[in-house]
Motif scaffolding. Structure first.
Motif, mmCIF file in Angstrom:
data_model
loop_
_atom_site.group_PDB
_atom_site.id
_atom_site.type_symbol
_atom_site.label_atom_id
_atom_site.label_comp_id
_atom_site.label_asym_id
_atom_site.label_seq_id
_atom_site.Cartn_x
_atom_site.Cartn_y
_atom_site.Cartn_z
ATOM 1 N N ALA A 137 0.391 -6.487 -4.493
ATOM 2 C CA ALA A 137 0.318 -6.351 -5.953
ATOM 3 C C ALA A 137 1.331 -7.255 -6.631
ATOM 4 C CB ALA A 137 0.542 -4.898 -6.345
ATOM 5 N N ALA A 138 2.526 -7.346 -6.056
ATOM 6 C CA ALA A 138 3.567 -8.186 -6.651
ATOM 7 C C ALA A 138 3.235 -9.672 -6.529
ATOM 8 C CB ALA A 138 4.908 -7.891 -5.983
ATOM 9 N N LEU A 139 2.611 -10.069 -5.416
ATOM 10 C CA LEU A 139 2.337 -11.483 -5.174
ATOM 11 C C LEU A 139 1.036 -11.957 -5.816
ATOM 12 C CD1 LEU A 139 3.356 -11.737 -1.401
ATOM 13 C CD2 LEU A 139 4.590 -12.693 -3.359
ATOM 14 N N PHE A 140 0.016 -11.115 -5.806
ATOM 15 C CA PHE A 140 -1.310 -11.565 -6.229
ATOM 16 C C PHE A 140 -1.864 -10.816 -7.434
ATOM 17 C CE2 PHE A 140 -1.014 -11.963 -1.532
ATOM 18 C CZ PHE A 140 -0.931 -13.350 -1.461
ATOM 19 N N GLY A 141 -1.144 -9.811 -7.927
ATOM 20 C CA GLY A 141 -1.604 -9.061 -9.082
ATOM 21 C C GLY A 141 -2.292 -7.763 -8.688
ATOM 22 N N SER A 142 -2.198 -6.770 -9.546
ATOM 23 C CA SER A 142 -2.750 -5.454 -9.227
ATOM 24 C C SER A 142 -4.277 -5.454 -9.183
ATOM 25 C CB SER A 142 -2.270 -4.431 -10.264
ATOM 26 O OG SER A 142 -2.670 -4.825 -11.577
ATOM 27 N N GLY A 143 -4.910 -6.467 -9.769
ATOM 28 C CA GLY A 143 -6.368 -6.523 -9.749
ATOM 29 C C GLY A 143 -6.943 -7.378 -8.651
ATOM 30 N N SER A 144 -6.103 -7.849 -7.735
ATOM 31 C CA SER A 144 -6.569 -8.728 -6.665
ATOM 32 C C SER A 144 -7.375 -7.939 -5.645
ATOM 33 C CB SER A 144 -5.383 -9.394 -5.963
ATOM 34 O OG SER A 144 -4.598 -8.438 -5.280
ATOM 35 N N VAL A 145 -8.155 -8.653 -4.862
ATOM 36 C CA VAL A 145 -8.970 -8.016 -3.843
ATOM 37 C C VAL A 145 -8.099 -7.341 -2.791
ATOM 38 C CG1 VAL A 145 -9.119 -10.083 -2.400
ATOM 39 C CG2 VAL A 145 -10.940 -8.372 -2.297
ATOM 40 N N PHE A 146 -6.886 -7.862 -2.567
ATOM 41 C CA PHE A 146 -5.995 -7.275 -1.574
ATOM 42 C C PHE A 146 -5.563 -5.871 -1.987
ATOM 43 C CE2 PHE A 146 -5.289 -11.900 -1.673
ATOM 44 C CZ PHE A 146 -5.734 -12.220 -0.407
ATOM 45 N N VAL A 147 -5.220 -5.700 -3.247
ATOM 46 C CA VAL A 147 -4.798 -4.389 -3.736
ATOM 47 C C VAL A 147 -5.979 -3.428 -3.759
ATOM 48 C CG1 VAL A 147 -3.799 -3.140 -5.685
ATOM 49 C CG2 VAL A 147 -2.924 -5.399 -5.062
ATOM 50 N N GLU A 148 -7.142 -3.912 -4.189
ATOM 51 C CA GLU A 148 -8.336 -3.066 -4.192
ATOM 52 C C GLU A 148 -8.636 -2.552 -2.790
ATOM 53 O OE1 GLU A 148 -11.533 -5.305 -5.840
ATOM 54 O OE2 GLU A 148 -11.186 -4.584 -7.881
ATOM 55 N N GLN A 149 -8.604 -3.457 -1.829
ATOM 56 C CA GLN A 149 -8.896 -3.054 -0.460
ATOM 57 C C GLN A 149 -7.797 -2.168 0.105
ATOM 58 O OE1 GLN A 149 -9.552 -6.759 1.618
ATOM 59 N NE2 GLN A 149 -11.652 -6.957 0.883
ATOM 60 N N GLY A 150 -6.549 -2.473 -0.206
ATOM 61 C CA GLY A 150 -5.445 -1.655 0.281
ATOM 62 C C GLY A 150 -5.545 -0.224 -0.207
ATOM 63 N N LEU B 5 6.421 2.298 5.105
ATOM 64 C CA LEU B 5 5.728 1.367 5.996
ATOM 65 C C LEU B 5 4.244 1.292 5.665
ATOM 66 C CD1 LEU B 5 7.291 2.051 9.516
ATOM 67 C CD2 LEU B 5 7.418 -0.062 8.203
ATOM 68 N N TRP B 6 3.664 2.429 5.329
ATOM 69 C CA TRP B 6 2.242 2.497 5.013
ATOM 70 C C TRP B 6 1.911 1.740 3.730
ATOM 71 C CZ3 TRP B 6 -0.555 7.903 4.308
ATOM 72 C CH2 TRP B 6 -1.909 7.673 4.092
ATOM 73 N N PRO C 172 -1.425 5.393 9.101
ATOM 74 C CA PRO C 172 -1.411 6.845 8.863
ATOM 75 C C PRO C 172 -1.848 7.661 10.070
ATOM 76 C CG PRO C 172 -3.163 5.774 7.596
ATOM 77 C CD PRO C 172 -2.282 4.700 8.116
ATOM 78 N N SER C 173 -2.721 7.125 10.913
ATOM 79 C CA SER C 173 -3.136 7.852 12.116
ATOM 80 C C SER C 173 -1.947 8.110 13.026
ATOM 81 C CB SER C 173 -4.205 7.055 12.868
ATOM 82 O OG SER C 173 -5.378 6.922 12.098
ATOM 83 N N ILE C 174 -1.117 7.103 13.208
ATOM 84 C CA ILE C 174 0.087 7.271 14.027
ATOM 85 C C ILE C 174 1.061 8.212 13.336
ATOM 86 C CG2 ILE C 174 2.046 6.053 15.044
ATOM 87 C CD1 ILE C 174 0.271 3.584 15.287
ATOM 88 N N LEU C 175 1.184 8.093 12.022
ATOM 89 C CA LEU C 175 2.114 8.919 11.259
ATOM 90 C C LEU C 175 1.763 10.401 11.379
ATOM 91 C CD1 LEU C 175 4.443 9.114 9.214
ATOM 92 C CD2 LEU C 175 2.776 8.725 7.395
#
Length: 486
Positions: A270-283, A261-262, A373-376
């Protein structure tokens, strides 16, 4: 000896209900709802309503948030005993992440199991997430949030009075012995005037508690304290044990569900926008930050700001300051400011997406990897801690941490008051002493007046928190309107 829960009589015959607790008397205001699930101490509907009300009042950082739960859950509803509440708070203080949200998660787990933990943990951050998302959009779209800030102008000063009220109440109940008072005062001095790292303060308090417990000839230090008979018995008493026992199966099951889930949203990005996208960097970045946030949001925000501004270039330094100011005025944990960082970062680098769509997706992704992760952590550790409550050494150490937490709340209240009542502060160093002091001539008179109004309503008129917040918010709007005509 294991006691069986005693349920209130029902018209038309008795039905099973309440919780499977060891040595605790459980009552429910709506036994028909509670009987639907044997693990509910209170009906899930009632608990959900209560957590929603808590979430609307979570202003003022962890001190204010703990104050709200202290008042609603311990004093008014009597759902959990005072020492039990403080024990849970001591445990959550040791975990990475926002301790107030984790405390809500822990109490939710005690009341309604896994479902209760999820509901409490999610609702605790939901209003703040929605509010800051809206403010982020206003900031980017119009570059001005003065209308919204006018509404919140009175909330900060009001929270000072609410936090002081909580500090007094928690201190009276938690500091039952002289050595605890000493630990609380030393913790406040260490944090406020000597810049001692938060983990060192907690470790020192735990060591003192452990040593006092070993030297104590009695057992009052190591056994949970029983609530005074002058108050109604709480549904979860200080001596009760939760029915769920720790096991390898439970741990593996939580990890098997929680870890995917995390990380799944980051892998999907990463699959949709690429491993170098801002979404993956921020994630990836905020997933890492979520596990090192010991000592509260302020302890990690400097690191987040440095990386976001200087390394990733998601926003400028001044924008980071504006985001922090917005986060201070919204309910929920202050670490929610990472949502603002993600919003601006994705808006400035949306890739193939519309900037607004990218900003919203990045905000939601960052919020997810920060708070899941806080809940986990709580759901993983709670069953073990329940059984360790009988351990005299651990209980004594946590007694020391409980005392230190009072000092931590006092330090947070001092910090919040300093930055609310004065527009500028500066650091001063005299040998080992390092502390922040207000800059002369920077008094925010609107905050001073509304703070005095808040103290009057809380301590003299004994108004409710929601009523006090509402009146102070209106006072802030009136002050802002008056200032525009002078």
């Amino acid at each position: 000896m294991v006691g069986r829960p005693v349920m209130p009589a029902m018209s038309g015959g008795d039905a099973p209900g309440g919780a499977r607790w060891e040595g605790v008397r459980v009552q429910s205001s709506e036994p028909r709802d509670a009987s639907r699930n044997g693990s509910d101490v209170v009906p899930l509907r009632d608990a959900t309503r209560a957590w929603f009300l808590v979430s609307l009042q979570t202003f003022g950082g962890p001190a204010g948030q703990i104050a709200v739960m202290q008042r609603m859950l311990v004093e008014e509803r009597r759902w959990i005993g005072q020492q039990r509440f403080l024990f849970a708070l001591s445990f959550c203080t040791l975990l990475p992440g926002p301790e107030a949200q984790q405390l809500a998660t822990y109490v939710g787990w005690l009341l309604n199991g896994i479902r209760g933990a999820l509901i409490a943990g999610v609702l605790f951050v939901l209003p703040g997430m929605v509010a800051l998302l809206a403010l982020s959009a206003i900031y980017v779209g119009y570059g001005d949030t003065s209308a919204v800030e006018a509404v919140f102008l009175g909330l900060g000063p009001a929270v000072i009075a609410i936090v002081v009220q909580a500090l007094v109440r928690v201190g009276r109940r938690a500091l039952s012995q002289a050595w605890m008072v000493v630990v609380a005062v030393c913790s406040l001095l260490a944090l406020a005037f000597f810049a001692v790292p938060f983990p060192a303060v907690i470790a020192g308090a735990a060591l003192v508690g452990w040593l006092v417990g070993r030297r104590s000839t009695g057992s009052s230090q190591s056994r949970p304290k029983v609530e005074s008979t002058s108050s109604p018995e709480p549904l979860i008493s200080d001596a009760a044990l939760h029915h769920e026992r720790p096991s390898r199966r439970h741990t593996l099951l939580i990890l098997a569900v929680g870890l995917p889930l995390w990380f799944t949203p980051v892998l999907a990005a990463a699959a949709l926008f690429g491993s170098g996208s801002v979404f993956v960097e921020q994630g990836k970045f905020f997933s890492g930050a979520a596990v090192v946030t010991f000592g509260g949001a302020y302890a990690v925000l400097a690191y987040v700001a440095q990386q976001a501004v200087n390394n990733y270039h998601w926003l400028t330094g001044s924008e980071m300051v504006h985001g922090l100011a917005l986060a201070e005025t919204t309910p929920g944990p202050l670490i929610m400011v990472v949502q603002f960082v993600a919003f601006l970062g994705a808006y400035n680098d949306p890739g193939s997406l519309n900037p607004w769509v990218a900003a919203v997706l990045a905000s939601l992704l960052t919020t997810w990897v920060t708070f899941v992760p806080s809940i986990l952590f709580v759901v993983l550790g709670a069953p073990y801690l329940e059984r360790l409550r009988a351990n005299r050494s651990l209980s004594a150490a946590l007694s020391g941490i409980t005392a230190a937490v009072v000092g931590v709340i006092a330090n947070l209240a001092l910090y919040f008051a300093l930055h609310t009542l004065f527009s500028e502060t500066e650091q001063h160093t005299w040998g080992p002493i390092k502390t922040g002091l207000p800059v002369p001539g920077t008094v925010v008179w609107s905050a001073v007046v509304i703070t005095a109004l808040g103290f009057l309503m809380i301590f003299r008129l004994r108004w409710s928190v929601l009523r006090t917040l509402g009146v102070c918010a209106l006072a802030g709007v009136a002050w802002q309107i008056g200032a525009t005509f002078t």
